[in-house]
Scaffold this motif. Structure first.
Motif, PDB file in Angstrom:
ATOM      1  N   ASN A 736       0.593 -23.052 -15.827  1.00  0.00           N
ATOM      2  CA  ASN A 736      -0.664 -23.803 -15.921  1.00  0.00           C
ATOM      3  C   ASN A 736      -0.667 -24.853 -14.813  1.00  0.00           C
ATOM      4  O   ASN A 736      -0.171 -25.970 -14.992  1.00  0.00           O
ATOM      5  N   PHE A 737      -1.227 -24.501 -13.633  1.00  0.00           N
ATOM      6  CA  PHE A 737      -1.301 -25.397 -12.473  1.00  0.00           C
ATOM      7  C   PHE A 737      -2.770 -25.611 -12.122  1.00  0.00           C
ATOM      8  O   PHE A 737      -3.561 -24.661 -12.131  1.00  0.00           O
ATOM      9  N   ILE A 738      -3.115 -26.858 -11.757  1.00  0.00           N
ATOM     10  CA  ILE A 738      -4.515 -27.206 -11.472  1.00  0.00           C
ATOM     11  C   ILE A 738      -4.569 -27.970 -10.154  1.00  0.00           C
ATOM     12  O   ILE A 738      -3.820 -28.947  -9.955  1.00  0.00           O
ATOM     13  N   ALA A 739      -5.463 -27.518  -9.254  1.00  0.00           N
ATOM     14  CA  ALA A 739      -5.762 -28.226  -8.002  1.00  0.00           C
ATOM     15  C   ALA A 739      -7.269 -28.441  -7.929  1.00  0.00           C
ATOM     16  O   ALA A 739      -8.044 -27.532  -8.251  1.00  0.00           O
ATOM     17  N   THR A 740      -7.692 -29.638  -7.522  1.00  0.00           N
ATOM     18  CA  THR A 740      -9.125 -29.952  -7.458  1.00  0.00           C
ATOM     19  C   THR A 740      -9.477 -30.485  -6.077  1.00  0.00           C
ATOM     20  O   THR A 740      -8.623 -30.985  -5.330  1.00  0.00           O
ATOM     21  N   SER A 741     -10.755 -30.363  -5.739  1.00  0.00           N
ATOM     22  CA  SER A 741     -11.293 -30.903  -4.480  1.00  0.00           C
ATOM     23  C   SER A 741     -12.715 -31.372  -4.744  1.00  0.00           C
ATOM     24  O   SER A 741     -13.489 -30.684  -5.418  1.00  0.00           O
ATOM     25  N   THR A 742     -13.049 -32.540  -4.217  1.00  0.00           N
ATOM     26  CA  THR A 742     -14.388 -33.103  -4.394  1.00  0.00           C
ATOM     27  C   THR A 742     -15.065 -33.200  -3.044  1.00  0.00           C
ATOM     28  O   THR A 742     -14.514 -33.796  -2.103  1.00  0.00           O
ATOM     29  N   SER A 743     -16.239 -32.584  -2.938  1.00  0.00           N
ATOM     30  CA  SER A 743     -17.031 -32.662  -1.712  1.00  0.00           C
ATOM     31  C   SER A 743     -18.483 -32.818  -2.125  1.00  0.00           C
ATOM     32  O   SER A 743     -18.998 -32.025  -2.910  1.00  0.00           O
ATOM     33  N   ALA A 744     -19.096 -33.851  -1.544  1.00  0.00           N
ATOM     34  CA  ALA A 744     -20.478 -34.178  -1.927  1.00  0.00           C
ATOM     35  C   ALA A 744     -20.529 -34.350  -3.443  1.00  0.00           C
ATOM     36  O   ALA A 744     -19.808 -35.154  -4.012  1.00  0.00           O
ATOM     37  N   SER A 745     -21.374 -33.583  -4.136  1.00  0.00           N
ATOM     38  CA  SER A 745     -21.507 -33.712  -5.592  1.00  0.00           C
ATOM     39  C   SER A 745     -20.831 -32.577  -6.328  1.00  0.00           C
ATOM     40  O   SER A 745     -21.083 -32.361  -7.501  1.00  0.00           O
ATOM     41  N   VAL A 746     -19.943 -31.816  -5.654  1.00  0.00           N
ATOM     42  CA  VAL A 746     -19.301 -30.664  -6.254  1.00  0.00           C
ATOM     43  C   VAL A 746     -17.814 -30.957  -6.426  1.00  0.00           C
ATOM     44  O   VAL A 746     -17.134 -31.375  -5.482  1.00  0.00           O
ATOM     45  N   VAL A 747     -17.326 -30.729  -7.675  1.00  0.00           N
ATOM     46  CA  VAL A 747     -15.889 -30.828  -7.967  1.00  0.00           C
ATOM     47  C   VAL A 747     -15.386 -29.403  -8.191  1.00  0.00           C
ATOM     48  O   VAL A 747     -15.735 -28.754  -9.184  1.00  0.00           O
ATOM     49  N   ALA A 748     -14.579 -28.894  -7.233  1.00  0.00           N
ATOM     50  CA  ALA A 748     -14.062 -27.525  -7.297  1.00  0.00           C
ATOM     51  C   ALA A 748     -12.638 -27.562  -7.844  1.00  0.00           C
ATOM     52  O   ALA A 748     -11.851 -28.429  -7.465  1.00  0.00           O
ATOM     53  N   THR A 749     -12.326 -26.598  -8.717  1.00  0.00           N
ATOM     54  CA  THR A 749     -11.011 -26.549  -9.377  1.00  0.00           C
ATOM     55  C   THR A 749     -10.434 -25.161  -9.257  1.00  0.00           C
ATOM     56  O   THR A 749     -11.119 -24.164  -9.477  1.00  0.00           O
ATOM     57  N   LEU A 750      -9.130 -25.099  -8.900  1.00  0.00           N
ATOM     58  CA  LEU A 750      -8.369 -23.853  -8.887  1.00  0.00           C
ATOM     59  C   LEU A 750      -7.274 -23.969  -9.952  1.00  0.00           C
ATOM     60  O   LEU A 750      -6.481 -24.920  -9.941  1.00  0.00           O
ATOM     61  N   THR A 751      -7.230 -23.010 -10.880  1.00  0.00           N
ATOM     62  CA  THR A 751      -6.267 -23.017 -11.993  1.00  0.00           C
ATOM     63  C   THR A 751      -5.420 -21.754 -11.932  1.00  0.00           C
ATOM     64  O   THR A 751      -5.954 -20.639 -11.880  1.00  0.00           O
ATOM     65  N   VAL A 752      -4.101 -21.920 -11.905  1.00  0.00           N
ATOM     66  CA  VAL A 752      -3.167 -20.801 -11.974  1.00  0.00           C
ATOM     67  C   VAL A 752      -2.587 -20.788 -13.386  1.00  0.00           C
ATOM     68  O   VAL A 752      -1.931 -21.744 -13.816  1.00  0.00           O
ATOM     69  N   GLY A 753      -2.827 -19.709 -14.134  1.00  0.00           N
ATOM     70  CA  GLY A 753      -2.344 -19.610 -15.516  1.00  0.00           C
ATOM     71  C   GLY A 753      -1.769 -18.242 -15.799  1.00  0.00           C
ATOM     72  O   GLY A 753      -1.452 -17.470 -14.888  1.00  0.00           O
ATOM     73  N   GLY A 754      -1.618 -17.930 -17.090  1.00  0.00           N
ATOM     74  CA  GLY A 754      -1.070 -16.644 -17.505  1.00  0.00           C
ATOM     75  C   GLY A 754       0.437 -16.611 -17.418  1.00  0.00           C
ATOM     76  O   GLY A 754       1.113 -17.639 -17.288  1.00  0.00           O
ATOM     77  N   TYR A 755       0.985 -15.380 -17.484  1.00  0.00           N
ATOM     78  CA  TYR A 755       2.424 -15.182 -17.374  1.00  0.00           C
ATOM     79  C   TYR A 755       2.820 -15.122 -15.903  1.00  0.00           C
ATOM     80  O   TYR A 755       2.016 -14.749 -15.041  1.00  0.00           O
ATOM     81  N   ALA A 756       4.093 -15.449 -15.640  1.00  0.00           N
ATOM     82  CA  ALA A 756       4.571 -15.381 -14.265  1.00  0.00           C
ATOM     83  C   ALA A 756       4.507 -13.954 -13.741  1.00  0.00           C
ATOM     84  O   ALA A 756       4.257 -13.738 -12.547  1.00  0.00           O
ATOM     85  N   SER A 757       4.729 -12.968 -14.603  1.00  0.00           N
ATOM     86  CA  SER A 757       4.671 -11.577 -14.162  1.00  0.00           C
ATOM     87  C   SER A 757       3.245 -11.096 -13.948  1.00  0.00           C
ATOM     88  O   SER A 757       3.007 -10.178 -13.180  1.00  0.00           O
ATOM     89  N   LEU A 778     -13.607 -25.600  -1.806  1.00  0.00           N
ATOM     90  CA  LEU A 778     -12.170 -25.869  -1.823  1.00  0.00           C
ATOM     91  C   LEU A 778     -11.589 -25.852  -0.417  1.00  0.00           C
ATOM     92  O   LEU A 778     -10.777 -26.714  -0.056  1.00  0.00           O
ATOM     93  N   LEU A 779     -12.006 -24.856   0.416  1.00  0.00           N
ATOM     94  CA  LEU A 779     -11.385 -24.667   1.720  1.00  0.00           C
ATOM     95  C   LEU A 779     -12.044 -25.508   2.824  1.00  0.00           C
ATOM     96  O   LEU A 779     -11.354 -26.014   3.716  1.00  0.00           O
ATOM     97  N   PHE A 780     -13.385 -25.625   2.749  1.00  0.00           N
ATOM     98  CA  PHE A 780     -14.089 -26.232   3.886  1.00  0.00           C
ATOM     99  C   PHE A 780     -14.947 -27.427   3.510  1.00  0.00           C
ATOM    100  O   PHE A 780     -15.557 -28.046   4.378  1.00  0.00           O
ATOM    101  N   GLY A 781     -15.038 -27.752   2.205  1.00  0.00           N
ATOM    102  CA  GLY A 781     -15.798 -28.915   1.790  1.00  0.00           C
ATOM    103  C   GLY A 781     -17.280 -28.791   2.010  1.00  0.00           C
ATOM    104  O   GLY A 781     -17.979 -29.812   2.105  1.00  0.00           O
ATOM    105  N   GLN A 782     -17.819 -27.609   2.099  1.00  0.00           N
ATOM    106  CA  GLN A 782     -19.245 -27.417   2.283  1.00  0.00           C
ATOM    107  C   GLN A 782     -19.674 -26.084   1.694  1.00  0.00           C
ATOM    108  O   GLN A 782     -18.847 -25.263   1.328  1.00  0.00           O
ATOM    109  N   SER A 783     -20.981 -25.888   1.611  1.00  0.00           N
ATOM    110  CA  SER A 783     -21.530 -24.694   1.016  1.00  0.00           C
ATOM    111  C   SER A 783     -21.251 -23.485   1.889  1.00  0.00           C
ATOM    112  O   SER A 783     -21.099 -23.586   3.114  1.00  0.00           O
ATOM    113  N   ALA A 784     -21.205 -22.305   1.267  1.00  0.00           N
ATOM    114  CA  ALA A 784     -20.964 -21.073   2.017  1.00  0.00           C
ATOM    115  C   ALA A 784     -22.083 -20.787   2.993  1.00  0.00           C
ATOM    116  O   ALA A 784     -21.871 -20.115   4.009  1.00  0.00           O
ATOM    117  N   ALA A 785     -23.282 -21.312   2.711  1.00  0.00           N
ATOM    118  CA  ALA A 785     -24.406 -21.054   3.615  1.00  0.00           C
ATOM    119  C   ALA A 785     -24.206 -21.732   4.961  1.00  0.00           C
ATOM    120  O   ALA A 785     -24.833 -21.340   5.947  1.00  0.00           O
TER     121      ALA A 785
END
Length: 907
Positions: A736-757, A778-785
């Motif tokens: 259960n690992f959590i990484a977050t990034s805030t850009s403008a008004s968007v809070v993006a979260t990446l969660t790694v969970g489950g079993y190790a296998s 998460l990667l570029f701090g802006q919209s995909a557009a």
């Protein structure tokens, strides 16, 4: 004249006299005048009986009146209760007198309510030409009972008996019999009908069903005809028959009976077994031929047919078995030759030979009162077990011989059993070497001297010798043998396991068969245990067990686990409830080393409790280092189908495991690394597991100390993380690992969970956005557009990495392992020990390479080099206490030289 008065004390003697009289009073007054006798008073009053009478004999005429009262019928029979009163009269001459008696009362039988009963007897012509009538009326089991029977003996001595009326519930009987003077067989006919056999249930104490009719016809001068018919009759839940019919005729039944009878049972049912049978009997008592045929269904899940023919000589008490054949599940049991069986003052067999498949059983000799018997069994193969075990596919041959003398209570003689070429043709055991067994027993009355030996290939030997009781008695056996555990490879390899070593056994069994005492020892030398799936690998196993009759003790257990050792000691009691006390110790051991989990640890565990009760496992585990590897690619999805045969019962649920209580503490100050699929994290902490093995209750866990996630060339720093174990049978931690990034008004979260296998990586955001949009923030701090084509390609690569469909893996991970480093990462030029957000790591413009390892527990030494070559820094990090660190840095570049103390905690 005479007057007698007194008391009687009956304290013992033949029943029921003591119960009737006990402490009684007696009074008699009588007078004698010539040949005339007058009884003016007779009174007897006992405990339960009262009797009075008056009468006289004058001028050869009798006159007697009597009265009787019985207060408790239990003195006559313990199953009867109630009371009776009666009176009667005798009158006439001694050569021709009459008698009357009337009894009335309330009677109850065991399990039946009390009801009124009335009996009347009227007899005349006594004693030379008696004629009488017995009438009974009353209530039995709340139903009226009526019985009228008349009897008369004619002047020529012929006796006539007529059942005028016999009715109770659904039962009715009628008939008449005549027995001429000097005859032994009466003439006449008697019939009985009972529409509901259940009416007898209160009397018999067992449930009955169905109805029946019976008829005995003796109208012929020298023959008896019997017929019986029953429908849906029997004991419900035990044995029932749809239709039962008996037709029998016995000619000359009193002198030289000749029988001609047939009994048929259709719709027979006993549990799951159904079918029909027929028994025919024909012939005189010196040669009565019997033939039995049966066709049954549901015998062990299959049909069975049997036919036997035999001749019985009742006078000489012999049976000639002429034919016998039975078929079940494709196997046929047959009589190979006629056999004679004697059952007079002895039981003897004259060569009984039975065949089943290729097997032949032969028995001859005397069984009682003394033994003089020989028996042999030949050509027995495992295929004979197929009717009971259809899946068996094996080879081998078994033979046995026995010669018995003495008596059945104290037999003597010899028994020898030989089995050769025992080998299974299917399953993992098909690769095991064939086994052979020889066993000799010398019977000595109350005991037997045994000598049994087992051999399988060239590596397995076992011998059992000694004395064994035939029933209660002393036991004195010894087992000696050895086996090379490599012989188990064909079985264990299919399960992903392997064992090695030489196992030797020298054990004894004394005491009695009901309460044996085990002794001796078992040793394992040069052992090795490996479980490829779990990563368990122990080498150099040396173990020794000893038994002293009360317990089995682990006198030695030592094994090498990686660079460390694993030892065990303790005991298991042999008497119920079989107490257990075992201790397991590990020092600098690496018992787990797999592609998933590798651990270096110290361990002090105990297992205590009772095998037949509850067990408890507890102790401490100190983890020096653990590496948890996340697979770089996800395995293909395979659907597991639950296939069942139509109409077949579902398989039973698996048996529950042992009831083992848990009290385990796993302590890891640090150096728990989780890597793979872009994840690189270090954790530490403490985990306590309570509950039971079936329902563990973990508390605590391993918390994040540092961690990053590399995705599409960008390094994300985890803000929190945890690794726990859910207590499943497999060694597979949950993430259960959590990484977050805030850009403008968007809070993006990446969660790694489950079993190790089988990890799961989930992207989410506030507000909720599509997966590619979340990844763009998460990667570029802006919209995909707003992204360039190159950046969109990086997002596509990131999504493929998250889904686990790429197979390239993390090249840095392979380099890190090759160099023996604990950390190796490419990121920004910021201080690697400084906590950064995902966005700060993303916006760093000066990439840097960091590498390092732990030189001692809690001491990390590393180095960082900027890719431009302008910035270098050496880093030392020391763990002072949980969450408290001392950090130093030295190098070139602005802010490269520093000393500081940091404290981290979760909030």
């Amino acid at each position: 004249s005479a007057d007698i008065d007194g008391r009687l004390h009956i304290t013992g003697g033949m029943a029921p006299v003591p119960g009737l009289l006990g402490d009684a009073t007696l009074g008699v007054s009588a007078a004698l005048r010539g040949a005339d006798i007058t009884l003016s008073r007779l009174q007897l009053e006992g405990s339960t009986l009262r009797l009075s009478a008056t009468g006289a004999k004058a001028a050869d005429r009798l006159s007697l009146n009597w009265h009787l009262a019985l207060a408790d019928l239990k003195v006559l029979a313990p199953t009867v209760a109630g009371a009776l009163q009666g009176q009667g009269k005798i009158s006439g001459t001694p050569e021709n007198f009459s008698a009357t008696a009337d009894l009335a009362g309330d009677v109850a039988a065991q399990g039946l309510p009390r009801g009124p009963v009335k009996l009347s007897l009227d007899a005349t012509g006594l004693p030379s030409a008696p004629a009488g009538r017995l009438t009974a009326e009353g209530v039995l089991d709340r139903a009226p009972l009526s019985l009228v029977v008349a009897a008369q003996r004619g002047g020529d001595g012929t006796l006539h008996l007529a059942i005028d009326r016999a009715d109770w519930k659904s039962a009715h009987a009628e008939g008449a019999l005549t027995l001429p003077k000097g005859a032994t067989l009466p003439q006449g006919r008697v019939t009985l009908r009972m529409a509901r056999l259940a009416d007898l249930e209160p009397l018999l104490g067992r449930p009955l069903a169905g109805g029946m009719t019976a008829d005995a016809d003796l109208t012929g001068p020298h023959a008896l005809r019997l017929t019986l018919a029953a429908t849906d009759a029997g004991l419900p839940g035990t044995v029932t028959v749809g239709r039962l019919a008996l037709a029998a005729q016995v000619a000359d039944p009193t002198t030289a009976p000749v029988v001609d009878a047939r009994l048929t049972a259709q719709g027979l049912q006993a549990g799951a077994i159904t079918g029909d049978l027929q028994l025919d009997a024909k012939g005189p008592q010196t040669a009565l031929g019997l033939r039995l045929t049966a066709g049954l269904h549901g015998v062990g899940g299959a049909d069975a047919d049997a036919t036997t023919t035999l001749t019985v000589n009742a006078k000489s008490r012999q049976i000639l078995l002429a034919a016998l054949q039975g078929t079940w599940k494709g196997e046929t049991l047959r009589l190979l030759a006629p056999a004679r069986i004697e059952f007079s003052d002895r039981v003897a067999v004259d060569r009984l030979r039975l065949g089943l498949g290729q097997a032949v059983l032969e028995v001859a000799g005397r069984a009682t009162p003394t033994l003089d018997l020989t028996a042999s069994l030949r050509n027995v193969t495992p295929d004979l077990a197929k009717p009971a075990f259809p899946g068996i596919e094996a080879d081998g041959m078994l033979q046995a011989d026995a010669r018995l003398t003495g008596t059945t209570a104290r037999p003597a003689g010899t028994v020898r059993l030989t089995a050769t070429g025992l080998h299974t043709r299917t399953g993992p055991g098909r690769s095991l070497p064939p086994a052979s067994i020889t066993a000799d027993a010398t019977l000595q009355g109350q005991s037997a001297r045994l000598d049994a030996r087992l051999a399988a290939g060239t590596t397995t030997r076992l011998a059992v010798t000694g004395q064994a009781p035939l029933g209660p008695g002393p036991l004195d056996l010894r087992a000696v043998g050895g086996v090379d555990l490599a012989v188990l490879d064909p079985i264990l390899s299919a399960q992903g396991r392997r064992v090695r070593g030489q196992l030797s056994l020298d054990a004894t069994a004394t005491g009695t068969a009901a309460s044996p005492r085990l002794g001796g020892s078992a040793e394992l030398a040069n052992g090795e245990v490996q479980d490829f799936a779990q990563g368990v690998h122990l080498t150099g196993v040396q173990a020794a067990l000893s038994a002293n009759g009360e317990a089995v003790r682990i006198t030695r257990f030592a094994a090498t686990a990686g660079p460390g050792t694993l030892t065990a000691s303790g005991s298991v009691g042999l008497a119920a409830p079989m107490p257990v006390d075992i201790a397991i110790t590990a020092r600098n051991a690496r018992p787990l080393a797999s592609d998933l989990v590798t651990a270096l640890l110290d361990m002090d565990l105990t297992v205590r409790g009772q095998v037949q009760g509850k067990l408890a496992a507890g102790g401490q585990v100190l983890i020096h280092r653990a590496d948890i590897q996340v697979p770089e690619t996800m395995p293909p999805s395979v659907a597991v189908l639950d296939v069942r045969v139509a109409g077949a019962k579902p398989p039973p649920p698996p048996a529950p495991g042992p009831d083992i209580g848990l009290d385990l503490t796993l302590d890891a100050p640090g150096r728990i690394f989780v890597r793979g699929r872009g994840l690189d994290a270090e954790l530490g902490g403490r985990l306590h597991v309570a509950g039971t093995a079936a329902r563990p209750l973990p508390s605590g866990g391993f918390k994040l100390r540092r961690g990053t996630y590399s995705l599409a060339g960008t390094t994300l720093t985890f803000s929190s993380g945890e690794v726990t174990f859910n207590g499943a049978s497999r060694i597979d931690p949950t993430l259960n690992f959590i990484a977050t990034s805030t850009s403008a008004s968007v809070v993006a979260t990446l969660t790694v969970g489950g079993y190790a296998s089988h990890p799961t990586i989930r992207l989410s955001s506030v507000p909720d956005l599509p997966q590619d949009e979340v990844l763009a923030h998460l990667l570029f701090g802006q919209s995909a557009a707003s992204l360039s084509p190159f950046q969109l390609a990086e997002i596509a690569a990131g999504l493929a990495q998250i889904s686990g469909v790429t197979g390239g893996g993390d090249p840095l991970n392979g380099i890190r392992k090759g160099l023996g480093l604990d950390r190796l990462s490419v990121g920004s030029s910021a201080n690697p020990n400084q906590t950064t957000t995902a966005s700060s790591s993303r916006n760093s413009t000066a990439p840097a390479v960091e590498a390092g390892r732990y030189v001692a527990p809690g001491v990390y030494v590393g180095a960082k080099q900027g890719t431009s070559g302008a910035e270098t820094q050496a880093t030392v990090q020391i763990d002072i206490a949980r969450g408290l660190k001392l950090e130093t840095g030295a190098g070139s570049g602005q802010g490269a030289n520093n000393v500081g103390v940091t404290y981290e905690f979760q909030y």
